[in-house]
Design an enzyme around this catalytic site. Structure first.
Site, PDB file in Angstrom:
ATOM      1  N   LYS A 100      29.910  32.784 143.370  1.00  0.00           N
ATOM      2  CA  LYS A 100      28.618  33.303 142.876  1.00  0.00           C
ATOM      3  C   LYS A 100      28.409  33.074 141.390  1.00  0.00           C
ATOM      4  O   LYS A 100      27.298  32.836 140.935  1.00  0.00           O
ATOM      5  CB  LYS A 100      28.462  34.796 143.181  1.00  0.00           C
ATOM      6  CG  LYS A 100      29.663  35.646 142.848  1.00  0.00           C
ATOM      7  CD  LYS A 100      30.452  35.895 144.087  1.00  0.00           C
ATOM      8  CE  LYS A 100      31.766  36.561 143.802  1.00  0.00           C
ATOM      9  NZ  LYS A 100      32.361  37.149 144.961  1.00  0.00           N
ATOM     10  N   GLU A 124      26.349  31.521 151.860  1.00  0.00           N
ATOM     11  CA  GLU A 124      26.278  32.873 152.420  1.00  0.00           C
ATOM     12  C   GLU A 124      27.433  33.749 151.938  1.00  0.00           C
ATOM     13  O   GLU A 124      27.268  34.943 151.698  1.00  0.00           O
ATOM     14  CB  GLU A 124      26.291  32.782 153.958  1.00  0.00           C
ATOM     15  CG  GLU A 124      25.967  34.063 154.670  1.00  0.00           C
ATOM     16  CD  GLU A 124      24.549  34.555 154.397  1.00  0.00           C
ATOM     17  OE1 GLU A 124      24.431  35.545 153.651  1.00  0.00           O
ATOM     18  OE2 GLU A 124      23.579  33.976 154.907  1.00  0.00           O
ATOM     19  N   ILE A 131      28.006  40.081 155.063  1.00  0.00           N
ATOM     20  CA  ILE A 131      26.616  40.440 155.390  1.00  0.00           C
ATOM     21  C   ILE A 131      25.730  39.192 155.330  1.00  0.00           C
ATOM     22  O   ILE A 131      25.672  38.518 154.301  1.00  0.00           O
ATOM     23  CB  ILE A 131      26.060  41.507 154.417  1.00  0.00           C
ATOM     24  CG1 ILE A 131      26.906  42.782 154.478  1.00  0.00           C
ATOM     25  CG2 ILE A 131      24.599  41.811 154.713  1.00  0.00           C
ATOM     26  CD1 ILE A 131      26.494  43.847 153.462  1.00  0.00           C
ATOM     27  N   GLY A 182      43.149  42.161 147.670  1.00  0.00           N
ATOM     28  CA  GLY A 182      42.412  40.884 147.618  1.00  0.00           C
ATOM     29  C   GLY A 182      40.908  41.061 147.468  1.00  0.00           C
ATOM     30  O   GLY A 182      40.155  40.112 147.629  1.00  0.00           O
ATOM     31  N   LYS A 200      25.223  37.962 142.068  1.00  0.00           N
ATOM     32  CA  LYS A 200      24.691  38.011 143.437  1.00  0.00           C
ATOM     33  C   LYS A 200      23.195  38.351 143.417  1.00  0.00           C
ATOM     34  O   LYS A 200      22.406  37.807 144.199  1.00  0.00           O
ATOM     35  CB  LYS A 200      25.458  39.056 144.252  1.00  0.00           C
ATOM     36  CG  LYS A 200      26.891  38.645 144.513  1.00  0.00           C
ATOM     37  CD  LYS A 200      27.723  39.802 145.039  1.00  0.00           C
ATOM     38  CE  LYS A 200      29.144  39.384 145.305  1.00  0.00           C
ATOM     39  NZ  LYS A 200      30.045  40.518 145.537  1.00  0.00           N
ATOM     40  N   GLY A 308      37.297  40.373 150.841  1.00  0.00           N
ATOM     41  CA  GLY A 308      38.472  40.167 151.696  1.00  0.00           C
ATOM     42  C   GLY A 308      38.423  38.803 152.360  1.00  0.00           C
ATOM     43  O   GLY A 308      37.347  38.238 152.572  1.00  0.00           O
TER      44      GLY A 308
HETATM   45  N1  LIG Z   1      38.249  37.519 147.423  1.00  0.00           N
HETATM   46  C1  LIG Z   1      37.087  37.873 147.939  1.00  0.00           C
HETATM   47  O1  LIG Z   1      36.989  38.867 148.664  1.00  0.00           O
HETATM   48  C2  LIG Z   1      35.855  37.047 147.680  1.00  0.00           C
HETATM   49  C3  LIG Z   1      34.638  37.438 148.274  1.00  0.00           C
HETATM   50  C4  LIG Z   1      33.501  36.647 148.085  1.00  0.00           C
HETATM   51  C5  LIG Z   1      33.577  35.522 147.280  1.00  0.00           C
HETATM   52  N2  LIG Z   1      34.762  35.180 146.682  1.00  0.00           N
HETATM   53  C6  LIG Z   1      34.785  33.975 145.849  1.00  0.00           C
HETATM   54  O2  LIG Z   1      35.610  33.006 146.485  1.00  0.00           O
HETATM   55  C7  LIG Z   1      36.254  32.210 145.494  1.00  0.00           C
HETATM   56  C8  LIG Z   1      37.773  32.273 145.715  1.00  0.00           C
HETATM   57  O3  LIG Z   1      38.192  33.620 145.583  1.00  0.00           O
HETATM   58  P1  LIG Z   1      39.665  34.069 146.041  1.00  0.00           P
HETATM   59  O4  LIG Z   1      39.638  35.561 146.046  1.00  0.00           O
HETATM   60  O5  LIG Z   1      40.062  33.340 147.255  1.00  0.00           O
HETATM   61  O6  LIG Z   1      40.527  33.575 144.800  1.00  0.00           O
HETATM   62  P2  LIG Z   1      42.114  33.513 144.694  1.00  0.00           P
HETATM   63  O7  LIG Z   1      42.775  34.280 145.771  1.00  0.00           O
HETATM   64  O8  LIG Z   1      42.454  33.812 143.274  1.00  0.00           O
HETATM   65  O9  LIG Z   1      42.445  31.949 144.978  1.00  0.00           O
HETATM   66  C9  LIG Z   1      41.925  30.981 144.132  1.00  0.00           C
HETATM   67  C10 LIG Z   1      42.331  29.609 144.636  1.00  0.00           C
HETATM   68  O10 LIG Z   1      41.709  28.658 143.779  1.00  0.00           O
HETATM   69  C11 LIG Z   1      42.675  27.681 143.401  1.00  0.00           C
HETATM   70  N3  LIG Z   1      42.277  27.127 142.107  1.00  0.00           N
HETATM   71  C12 LIG Z   1      42.021  27.778 140.953  1.00  0.00           C
HETATM   72  N4  LIG Z   1      41.646  26.897 139.991  1.00  0.00           N
HETATM   73  C13 LIG Z   1      41.669  25.676 140.572  1.00  0.00           C
HETATM   74  C14 LIG Z   1      41.391  24.362 140.111  1.00  0.00           C
HETATM   75  N5  LIG Z   1      41.014  24.130 138.853  1.00  0.00           N
HETATM   76  N6  LIG Z   1      41.524  23.329 140.978  1.00  0.00           N
HETATM   77  C15 LIG Z   1      41.917  23.537 142.255  1.00  0.00           C
HETATM   78  N7  LIG Z   1      42.202  24.768 142.768  1.00  0.00           N
HETATM   79  C16 LIG Z   1      42.079  25.806 141.922  1.00  0.00           C
HETATM   80  C17 LIG Z   1      43.986  28.437 143.350  1.00  0.00           C
HETATM   81  O11 LIG Z   1      45.036  27.524 143.426  1.00  0.00           O
HETATM   82  P3  LIG Z   1      46.563  27.994 143.509  1.00  0.00           P
HETATM   83  O12 LIG Z   1      46.744  28.475 144.935  1.00  0.00           O
HETATM   84  O13 LIG Z   1      47.315  26.746 143.243  1.00  0.00           O
HETATM   85  O14 LIG Z   1      46.744  29.064 142.502  1.00  0.00           O
HETATM   86  C18 LIG Z   1      43.832  29.348 144.573  1.00  0.00           C
HETATM   87  O15 LIG Z   1      44.259  28.681 145.734  1.00  0.00           O
HETATM   88  C19 LIG Z   1      35.801  32.754 144.139  1.00  0.00           C
HETATM   89  O16 LIG Z   1      34.697  32.024 143.691  1.00  0.00           O
HETATM   90  C20 LIG Z   1      35.362  34.172 144.461  1.00  0.00           C
HETATM   91  O17 LIG Z   1      34.372  34.645 143.565  1.00  0.00           O
HETATM   92  C21 LIG Z   1      35.895  35.917 146.863  1.00  0.00           C
END
Ligand SMILES: NC(=O)c1ccc[n+]([C@@H]2O[C@H](COP(=O)([O-])OP(=O)(O)OC[C@H]3O[C@@H](n4cnc5c(N)ncnc54)[C@H](OP(=O)(O)O)[C@@H]3O)[C@@H](O)[C@H]2O)c1
Length: 433
Positions: A100, A124, A131, A182, A200, A308
């Protein structure tokens, strides 16, 4: 006929792994084949739960691979995500993203690229986790006058508020739990300071009202300066409307001021006192809620898990599935139709018309006199040695946001917001949700 989507996945963290699990376990029901060819991550030293041959540390191995027709971007670095998404669209690949922050900062440009390249950019998962509100706003409310879209858009903040209020946890312990589960962003300030909810809000503004909003122009105050005493105070407070027994929730709001006759929208992210009559009252923990109010359908409420791996992964899956039939967001309200004409060119400059009852609690090293010297209250309702309740324009909070943040002041909407008409002294009650 089944269409095979050849996926290049960026990120294998909370959401990336959640999506991977879903794709592994849901093949029977999807009606299409989605095959992950490569996963790009950052940290070479991390142990991965699947074979190392899947992984790359070079983004171009995905972006330059002509076999890959879909890029799924789920990384935590918004700047890098922007480079990845832009290059993917420009090279004719469809993109699904959950980022986002990246989207809110670059949406107008990316939508333009989508149109020019005939690709599809779906997101989404970027708003309110599971949601289905983006596609709902894009499709369902296309022809109906929308009064407001508001709610609880950040799962981590809501989790923290619930745990402090219901289980007496401290702010820091609740935040740590949200991180361990998470829900929280890698940088928790994105959640608790209201940035995430604001991003958002900007994405939903594009779908609901056809406008591209700069997040920096939105009044944004988070819960990072909240203390348990604020929650306790809200629970015992009765406001000027006679509402009482409040919970504190972080509310994001976009709404028309004055229904049809006025050309303005009010946007904000603010901690808000919520009473038991309010549909947000029972939305707890990592759940999100989106309240939509429209001319004919009236009030509708969407509640679900806002964070999550699996809930967010399910929204990514839904976008992948939509790409089977080349689905695109069309931004119909952006293309000079009647909605845009109604709103005019400067639709969000309306905090100056919004007079709000606020609760403001300040730390011991500040005096009430200093607060009143720095912040223009139109009316002070009650005051004591650590807080003031009074009426101020939301524009005043926007202007003094640095003073509020630097001095660790907690501010919440505690009562009515009234619309002050510019051309007369009359004011109308304003009800967003
Ligand atoms: N967590 C949630 O509930 C949630 C909900 C909605 C949206 N989101 C969005 O979804 C996205 C991911 O969130 P997440 O919670 O999954 O994050 P996370 O658990 O911190 O995982 C981030 C991932 O991104 C990789 N990464 C970071 N910088 C990178 C780069 N420069 N090149 C390639 N890979 C890179 C990391 O690699 P490594 O594994 O090597 O560290 C890791 O695998 C974010 O934009 C977040 O805002 C998250």
């Amino acid at each position: 006929m089944k269409k095979t989507l050849k996926i290049g996945l960026f990120g294998f963290g909370c959401v990336g792994k959640g999506l991977y699990d879903i794709l592994q376990n849901n093949t029977e029901n999807t009606g299409f084949e989605a095959q992950i060819l490569k996963i790009c991550v950052k940290d070479k030293s991390k142990k991965r739960k699947i074979d190392s041959s899947f992984f790359t540390f070079d983004k171009n191995e995905i972006l330059d691979n002509s076999e890959i027709n879909l890029v799924i971007e789920l990384i935590s670095d918004a700047d890098e995500a922007y480079q990845i998404v832009k290059k993917a669209l420009l090279s004719g690949k469809n993109v699904v993203t959950a980022n986002k922050k990246m989207l809110a900062l670059h949406l107008e440009e990316l939508v333009k690229i989508q149109k020019e390249t005939g690709t599809s950019l779906l997101y989404e998962a970027a708003t309110c986790g599971s949601i289905p509100i983006v596609r709902t706003l894009a499709e369902y409310y296309d022809n109906e006058l929308l009064y407001s879209v508001s709610g609880i858009f950040n799962g981590s903040s809501n989790y923290i508020l619930s745990k402090i209020a219901n289980e007496n946890l401290t702010y820091n312990v609740a935040l740590k739990q949200a991180q361990e589960l998470g829900f929280a962003e890698a940088d928790p300030a994105l959640d608790v300071a209201g940035f995430d909810a604001n991003y958002k809000l900007c994405l939903l503004a594009a779908q609901a009202y056809g406008i591209f909003v700069n997040p920096d122009e939105v009044l944004r105050i988070g819960i990072n300066n909240l203390k348990k005493e604020d929650i306790d105070f809200a629970a015992t407070y009765t406001n000027t409307k006679g509402q009482k027994d409040f919970k504190v929730k972080l509310v994001a709001n976009i709404s028309r001021i004055g229904k049809t006759e006025d050309n303005q929208l009010l946007l904000y992210v603010l901690p808000t006192f919520i009473d038991a009559e309010n549909r947000l009252y029972n939305v707890e923990n990592e759940n999100n809620a989106v309240l939509v109010k429209a001319a004919f359908s009236d009030k509708q409420t969407f509640i679900g898990k806002g964070a999550g791996g699996h809930p967010t992964g399910s929204a990514v899956l839904s976008d992948i599935s939509a790409l089977r039939y080349e689905y695109q967001y069309e931004y119909r309200k952006t293309d000079g139709n009647k909605e845009k004409e109604t709103l005019g060119k400067t639709p969000i400059s309306s905090t100056k018309n919004a007079l709000a009852e606020i609760y403001l609690r300040f730390p011991n090293d500040l005096s009430k006199k200093e607060i009143l010297q720095n912040l223009d209250f139109k009316e002070v309702l009650t005051e004591n040695e650590n807080h003031i309740i009074g009426k101020t324009l939301l524009a005043e909070l926007f202007e003094k946001r640095n003073f509020i943040e630097e001095n660790k002041i907690f501010v919440a909407l505690s009562g009515e917001v009234k619309v002050v008409k510019q051309d007369s002294k009359a004011s109308a009650a304003y009800e967003a949700y």
